[in-house]
Design a protein around this motif. Structure first.
Motif, short mmCIF file in Angstrom:
data_model
loop_
_atom_site.label_atom_id
_atom_site.label_comp_id
_atom_site.label_asym_id
_atom_site.label_seq_id
_atom_site.Cartn_x
_atom_site.Cartn_y
_atom_site.Cartn_z
N ALA A 106 0.82 -1.22 0.00
CA ALA A 106 0.00 0.00 0.00
C ALA A 106 0.86 1.27 0.00
O ALA A 106 0.48 2.27 -0.61
CB ALA A 106 -0.93 0.00 1.21
N GLY A 107 2.00 1.25 0.67
CA GLY A 107 2.80 2.47 0.84
C GLY A 107 3.85 2.69 -0.23
O GLY A 107 4.46 3.76 -0.29
N GLY A 108 4.10 1.68 -1.07
CA GLY A 108 4.98 1.88 -2.21
C GLY A 108 6.44 1.53 -1.98
O GLY A 108 7.26 1.66 -2.90
N VAL A 109 6.82 1.09 -0.79
CA VAL A 109 8.22 0.68 -0.58
C VAL A 109 8.40 -0.72 -1.18
O VAL A 109 7.49 -1.57 -1.09
CB VAL A 109 8.56 0.66 0.93
CG1 VAL A 109 10.02 0.27 1.15
CG2 VAL A 109 8.26 2.02 1.58
N ASP A 110 9.56 -0.95 -1.79
CA ASP A 110 9.84 -2.23 -2.46
C ASP A 110 9.67 -3.40 -1.46
O ASP A 110 10.33 -3.45 -0.43
CB ASP A 110 11.29 -2.16 -2.97
CG ASP A 110 11.73 -3.44 -3.66
OD1 ASP A 110 10.88 -4.31 -3.91
OD2 ASP A 110 12.94 -3.56 -3.93
N THR A 111 8.76 -4.32 -1.81
CA THR A 111 8.45 -5.40 -0.85
C THR A 111 9.65 -6.35 -0.64
O THR A 111 9.85 -6.85 0.47
CB THR A 111 7.20 -6.19 -1.28
OG1 THR A 111 7.39 -6.67 -2.61
CG2 THR A 111 5.95 -5.35 -1.23
N ALA A 112 10.44 -6.58 -1.70
CA ALA A 112 11.61 -7.46 -1.53
C ALA A 112 12.58 -6.84 -0.52
O ALA A 112 13.18 -7.53 0.32
CB ALA A 112 12.30 -7.67 -2.86
N LEU A 113 12.71 -5.51 -0.60
CA LEU A 113 13.60 -4.82 0.35
C LEU A 113 13.07 -4.96 1.78
O LEU A 113 13.84 -5.17 2.72
CB LEU A 113 13.67 -3.34 -0.05
CG LEU A 113 14.54 -2.44 0.81
CD1 LEU A 113 15.99 -2.83 0.70
CD2 LEU A 113 14.36 -0.98 0.38
N ILE A 114 11.74 -4.88 1.94
CA ILE A 114 11.16 -5.00 3.30
C ILE A 114 11.41 -6.41 3.85
O ILE A 114 11.80 -6.56 5.02
CB ILE A 114 9.66 -4.67 3.29
CG1 ILE A 114 9.45 -3.21 2.89
CG2 ILE A 114 9.04 -4.93 4.67
CD1 ILE A 114 7.99 -2.80 2.75
N TRP A 115 11.19 -7.44 3.02
CA TRP A 115 11.48 -8.81 3.51
C TRP A 115 12.93 -8.90 3.96
O TRP A 115 13.25 -9.51 4.99
CB TRP A 115 11.19 -9.85 2.43
CG TRP A 115 9.74 -10.14 2.13
CD1 TRP A 115 9.10 -9.97 0.94
CD2 TRP A 115 8.74 -10.67 3.02
NE1 TRP A 115 7.78 -10.35 1.04
CE2 TRP A 115 7.53 -10.79 2.30
CE3 TRP A 115 8.76 -11.07 4.37
CZ2 TRP A 115 6.35 -11.28 2.86
CZ3 TRP A 115 7.58 -11.55 4.94
CH2 TRP A 115 6.40 -11.65 4.18
N GLU A 116 13.84 -8.30 3.16
CA GLU A 116 15.27 -8.38 3.49
C GLU A 116 15.57 -7.62 4.79
O GLU A 116 16.30 -8.11 5.65
CB GLU A 116 16.09 -7.81 2.31
CG GLU A 116 17.60 -7.88 2.49
CD GLU A 116 18.11 -9.30 2.77
OE1 GLU A 116 17.45 -10.28 2.38
OE2 GLU A 116 19.16 -9.42 3.43
N LEU A 117 14.99 -6.43 4.94
CA LEU A 117 15.19 -5.68 6.19
C LEU A 117 14.63 -6.47 7.38
O LEU A 117 15.18 -6.44 8.48
CB LEU A 117 14.51 -4.31 6.11
CG LEU A 117 15.20 -3.28 5.21
CD1 LEU A 117 14.32 -2.04 5.04
CD2 LEU A 117 16.57 -2.90 5.76
N GLY A 118 13.54 -7.19 7.14
CA GLY A 118 12.96 -8.02 8.20
C GLY A 118 13.94 -9.10 8.64
O GLY A 118 14.11 -9.36 9.83
N ARG A 119 14.61 -9.72 7.66
CA ARG A 119 15.59 -10.76 8.01
C ARG A 119 16.73 -10.15 8.82
O ARG A 119 17.22 -10.76 9.78
CB ARG A 119 16.14 -11.43 6.74
CG ARG A 119 15.25 -12.56 6.25
CD ARG A 119 15.87 -13.31 5.08
NE ARG A 119 15.77 -12.55 3.84
CZ ARG A 119 14.68 -12.54 3.05
NH1 ARG A 119 13.63 -13.24 3.38
NH2 ARG A 119 14.66 -11.83 1.95
N ILE A 120 17.13 -8.93 8.47
CA ILE A 120 18.23 -8.27 9.20
C ILE A 120 17.76 -7.93 10.62
O ILE A 120 18.42 -8.24 11.61
CB ILE A 120 18.70 -7.01 8.45
CG1 ILE A 120 19.35 -7.42 7.12
CG2 ILE A 120 19.68 -6.20 9.31
CD1 ILE A 120 19.59 -6.26 6.16
#
Ligand code: Z5A
Length: 209
Positions: free
Chosen positions: A111-125
């Motif tokens: 919904a907010g437009g941030v790259d979802t792959a990047l969010i998954w990766e930040l989640g792993r970090i």
């Protein structure tokens, strides 16, 4: 990904779907079945994470950039994983979490437009590689969910965003469940509480076996 004696279960989905209600019921049910279980909420559950939650849900801060939100949610989550979730999994508890990285992917990503792959990766970090054993998406029509919430209190900063935003959130949850069927289950949350609870318990039982 490291494995633990405990299990990590996430209930997620759009507003008013019944996550908080069902987290409580699931923990109660697991304890009745003789398992040690604990509930956490994301963002929150530690002193630092609750302070971050207050900033994120503050109606006086309506224009937060989606990337700022992502980092605040991840900071809150890093603290909750390090202080509560990982230690609990190490000693064999079932941890039931109200929302997790999947929410950031749906809200700030889909919904907010941030790259979802990047969010998954930040989640792993942020979570140092820890991932849920199962995420149950409680799916509900947007207006029905917001109406359930409004019976209790006025809409908060994120709830006040337009309907189109919430439709994208819902579609984001359903898309991730389609893409990762091994890690997700979808439950129709428009039905009575007991029926929803039964489907959640069935999905969780498959992971606990
Ligand atoms: N957010 C984000 O943007 N990015 C992120 O990464 C994360 C979160 C983690 C706060 O989350 C906000 O943060 C949220 C997303 C954003 N947006 N908003 N607002 P939260 O999970 O703390 O929000 P909440 O307000 O506590 O939960 P919720 O989603 O709004 O509700 P819920 O937990 O799904 O529902 P509930 O509180 O269990 O139930 C709501 C009402 O419906 C209550 O009166 C129940 O009795 C009733 N209910 C529940 N189930 C049923 C059924 N089956 N039938 C009839 N009535 C029902």
């Amino acid at each position: 990904m490291a494995t633990y004696p405990g299990k990590f279960i996430v209930l997620d989905g759009p507003e008013g779907a019944g996550k908080t209600t069902q987290v409580e019921r699931l923990v109660h049910r697991l304890r009745r079945d003789g398992r040690q279980a604990t509930a956490v909420r994301d963002p929150g559950s530690t002193p630092v994470s609750e302070r971050i939650r207050d900033i994120l849900l503050d109606k006086r801060l309506p224009d937060m950039d989606a990337r700022t939100e992502v980092f605040l949610y991840m900071a809150s989550r890093a603290e909750m994983v390090a202080r509560i979730i990982r230690p609990a999994l190490e000693v064999g508890l079932v941890v039931v979490c109200d929302r997790f990285v999947s929410s950031t992917v749906a809200y700030q990503g889909a919904a907010g437009g941030v790259d979802t792959a990047l969010i998954w990766e930040l989640g792993r970090i942020a979570c140092a590689g820890l991932e849920p054993d199962l995420t149950v998406i409680l799916d509900l029509d947007v207006e029905a969910g917001l109406a359930r919430r409004e019976r209790e209190r006025p809409r908060d900063r994120i709830e006040s965003k337009q309907r189109a935003y919430h439709e994208k959130v819902r579609r984001g949850f359903l898309a991730m469940a389609r893409e990762r069927p091994q890690e997700f289950a979808v439950v129709d949350a428009s039905r009575p509480l007991d029926e929803v609870a039964r489907d959640i318990e069935e999905a969780v039982a498959r992971v606990l076996r």
